[in-house]
Design an enzyme around this catalytic site. Structure first.
Site, PDB file in Angstrom:
ATOM      1  CE1 TYR A  54      -2.176  13.028 -11.549  1.00 64.01           C
ATOM      2  CE2 TYR A  54      -0.311  12.602 -10.100  1.00 64.01           C
ATOM      3  CZ  TYR A  54      -1.050  12.278 -11.217  1.00 64.01           C
ATOM      4  OH  TYR A  54      -0.690  11.206 -11.993  1.00 64.01           O
ATOM      5  CD  GLN A  87       9.304   1.999 -10.125  1.00 59.04           C
ATOM      6  OE1 GLN A  87       8.563   1.630 -11.046  1.00 59.04           O
ATOM      7  NE2 GLN A  87       9.646   1.200  -9.125  1.00 59.04           N
ATOM      8  CG  ASN A  88       8.163   5.767  -4.266  1.00 61.50           C
ATOM      9  OD1 ASN A  88       7.478   5.025  -4.980  1.00 61.50           O
ATOM     10  ND2 ASN A  88       8.853   5.312  -3.241  1.00 61.50           N
ATOM     11  CG  ASP A  90       7.177   9.673  -1.369  1.00 64.20           C
ATOM     12  OD1 ASP A  90       6.636   8.570  -1.511  1.00 64.20           O
ATOM     13  OD2 ASP A  90       8.389   9.806  -1.087  1.00 64.20           O
ATOM     14  CG  HIS A 105       7.537   7.112 -12.572  1.00 63.20           C
ATOM     15  ND1 HIS A 105       7.087   5.925 -12.031  1.00 63.20           N
ATOM     16  CD2 HIS A 105       8.211   6.785 -13.686  1.00 63.20           C
ATOM     17  CE1 HIS A 105       7.466   4.919 -12.808  1.00 63.20           C
ATOM     18  NE2 HIS A 105       8.161   5.406 -13.819  1.00 63.20           N
ATOM     19  N   GLY A 184      10.661  -2.440  -2.507  1.00 65.56           N
ATOM     20  CA  GLY A 184       9.251  -2.057  -2.554  1.00 65.56           C
ATOM     21  C   GLY A 184       8.707  -1.727  -3.915  1.00 65.56           C
ATOM     22  CB  THR A 185       9.413  -1.624  -7.204  1.00 67.79           C
ATOM     23  OG1 THR A 185       8.757  -1.439  -8.475  1.00 67.79           O
ATOM     24  CG2 THR A 185      10.707  -2.388  -7.389  1.00 67.79           C
TER      25      THR A 185
HETATM   26  N1  APR Z   1       7.604  -2.643   2.410  1.00 68.68           N
HETATM   27  C1  APR Z   1       8.187  -2.990   1.239  1.00 68.68           C
HETATM   28  N2  APR Z   1       7.501  -3.299   0.111  1.00 68.68           N
HETATM   29  C2  APR Z   1       6.161  -3.262   0.199  1.00 68.68           C
HETATM   30  C3  APR Z   1       5.471  -2.901   1.385  1.00 68.68           C
HETATM   31  C4  APR Z   1       6.250  -2.578   2.517  1.00 68.68           C
HETATM   32  N3  APR Z   1       5.686  -2.239   3.684  1.00 68.68           N
HETATM   33  N4  APR Z   1       4.123  -2.962   1.125  1.00 68.68           N
HETATM   34  C5  APR Z   1       4.005  -3.328  -0.179  1.00 68.68           C
HETATM   35  N5  APR Z   1       5.212  -3.523  -0.720  1.00 68.68           N
HETATM   36  C6  APR Z   1       5.552  -3.914  -2.086  1.00 68.68           C
HETATM   37  C7  APR Z   1       4.526  -4.761  -2.790  1.00 68.68           C
HETATM   38  O1  APR Z   1       4.714  -6.147  -2.466  1.00 68.68           O
HETATM   39  C8  APR Z   1       4.854  -4.473  -4.255  1.00 68.68           C
HETATM   40  O2  APR Z   1       5.890  -5.322  -4.717  1.00 68.68           O
HETATM   41  O3  APR Z   1       5.639  -2.736  -2.852  1.00 68.68           O
HETATM   42  C9  APR Z   1       5.347  -3.038  -4.214  1.00 68.68           C
HETATM   43  C10 APR Z   1       4.318  -2.045  -4.710  1.00 68.68           C
HETATM   44  O4  APR Z   1       4.108  -2.291  -6.085  1.00 68.68           O
HETATM   45  P1  APR Z   1       3.228  -1.221  -6.910  1.00 68.68           P
HETATM   46  O5  APR Z   1       2.016  -0.890  -6.106  1.00 68.68           O
HETATM   47  O6  APR Z   1       3.097  -1.788  -8.288  1.00 68.68           O
HETATM   48  O7  APR Z   1       4.122   0.080  -6.920  1.00 68.68           O
HETATM   49  P2  APR Z   1       5.363   0.392  -7.853  1.00 68.68           P
HETATM   50  O8  APR Z   1       6.165  -0.839  -8.126  1.00 68.68           O
HETATM   51  O9  APR Z   1       6.078   1.545  -7.240  1.00 68.68           O
HETATM   52  O10 APR Z   1       4.652   0.879  -9.215  1.00 68.68           O
HETATM   53  C11 APR Z   1       5.504   1.413 -10.217  1.00 68.68           C
HETATM   54  O11 APR Z   1       3.538   2.116 -11.427  1.00 68.68           O
HETATM   55  O12 APR Z   1       1.414   2.957 -11.244  1.00 68.68           O
HETATM   56  C12 APR Z   1       2.727   3.287 -11.601  1.00 68.68           C
HETATM   57  O13 APR Z   1       3.682   5.421 -11.523  1.00 68.68           O
HETATM   58  C13 APR Z   1       3.269   4.368 -10.710  1.00 68.68           C
HETATM   59  O14 APR Z   1       5.535   4.632  -9.949  1.00 68.68           O
HETATM   60  C14 APR Z   1       4.444   3.723 -10.017  1.00 68.68           C
HETATM   61  C15 APR Z   1       4.790   2.532 -10.911  1.00 68.68           C
END
Ligand code: APR
Length: 240
Positions: A54, A87-88, A90, A105, A184-185
């Site tokens: 962290y 979920q971020n 930051d 989160h 972006g998830t």
């Molecule tokens: N712009 C938009 N989306 C993007 C970009 C970008 N430049 N680059 C990647 N992505 C997308 C990917 O295609 C994917 O769908 O962002 C998403 C990232 O997915 P994850 O890495 O799984 O992240 P997230 O969905 O936030 O994960 C959820 O999982 O590990 C836990 O606590 C952690 O909050 C997190 C949660």
């Protein structure tokens, strides 16, 4: 009366600022095992390793700047009531000027007592401690709670810990939302990902992602591309 936009974001929103996502190639979970750095058991087993993980994320979050997507979301506040549910961990949305951000989160710049809602992994029963405060440098081993002298930990949600989904507020927001934007998830982590179905009846729904999870995007206008490309365009069209 301003119309209401709810924006549900994940790591992809911050990717172009330089913060790696979790499940993309060379993502966070390829560099570190979740079991070693982001679970209560990891904390019990090796607090130092968790705190180092962290601390690295704390420094990264400080080094980077909001990208055009964060700024476009902040711009929407001119004509809309904008509620960010992210979920971020930051604070790039806040740094871009967003005034309503729910961190499902937790936040990288907050600490809490290791007994804060953490009873489920401690065998003996302790009164939960409610100490939490903002931090301006990473937590170190030996940084203790001023209330109960136990070790301080990042105020983030680990796998296996409860997520405060603020159900009551979510229930009324579901009715108030005129527009819902997912950005972006990968929509793989529940209960957060359940938001896509909580807002399934919202009339106007958009989803921005270079690799959209189409299987969960029924009824969404999918804007395939990166956050920095697509969010400014969407904001411009909504502000017209
Ligand atoms: N712009 C938009 N989306 C993007 C970009 C970008 N430049 N680059 C990647 N992505 C997308 C990917 O295609 C994917 O769908 O962002 C998403 C990232 O997915 P994850 O890495 O799984 O992240 P997230 O969905 O936030 O994960 C959820 O999982 O590990 C836990 O606590 C952690 O909050 C997190 C949660």
């Amino acid at each position: 009366m301003k119309r209401t936009i709810v924006i549900f974001s994940g790591a992809g929103l911050s990717a172009e600022s330089g913060i790696p996502t979790f499940r993309d190639a060379d993502g966070v979970w390829e560099q570190h095992r979740i079991e070693d750095v982001a679970t209560p058991e990891a904390w019990r087993r090796n607090k130092q390793l968790v705190l180092e993980f962290y601390a690295m994320r704390f420094h990264k979050a400080q080094e980077v700047q909001p990208n055009p997507a964060h700024h476009a979301i902040a711009m929407l506040q001119k004509n809309f009531t904008v509620i960010n549910i992210t979920q971020n961990i930051d604070t790039l949305l806040e740094r871009a000027g967003c005034t309503s951000v729910w961190h499902l989160h937790g936040r990288i710049d907050f600490q809490k007592c290791e007994h804060h809602y953490s009873l489920q992994f401690l065998d003996e029963f302790f009164p939960a401690c409610d100490f939490s405060s903002q931090i301006f440098k990473p937590i170190k081993l030996g940084d203790t709670c001023p209330k109960c002298a136990l070790q301080l930990r990042p105020d983030v949600v680990w796998f296996g810990e409860p997520v405060d989904m603020r159900e009551n507020e979510l229930f009324s927001l579901q009715k108030e939302a005129d527009i819902f934007i997912g950005i972006g998830t990968s929509a793989q982590v529940y209960p957060a990902a359940g938001l896509l179905s909580v807002f399934r009846y919202t009339k106007e729904k958009y989803f921005i992602d270079p690799k959209p999870a189409y299987e969960v995007l029924n009824g969404f206008s999918v804007l395939q591309g990166t956050a920095s490309e697509q969010m400014p365009k969407l904001a411009e069209s909504l502000l017209r």
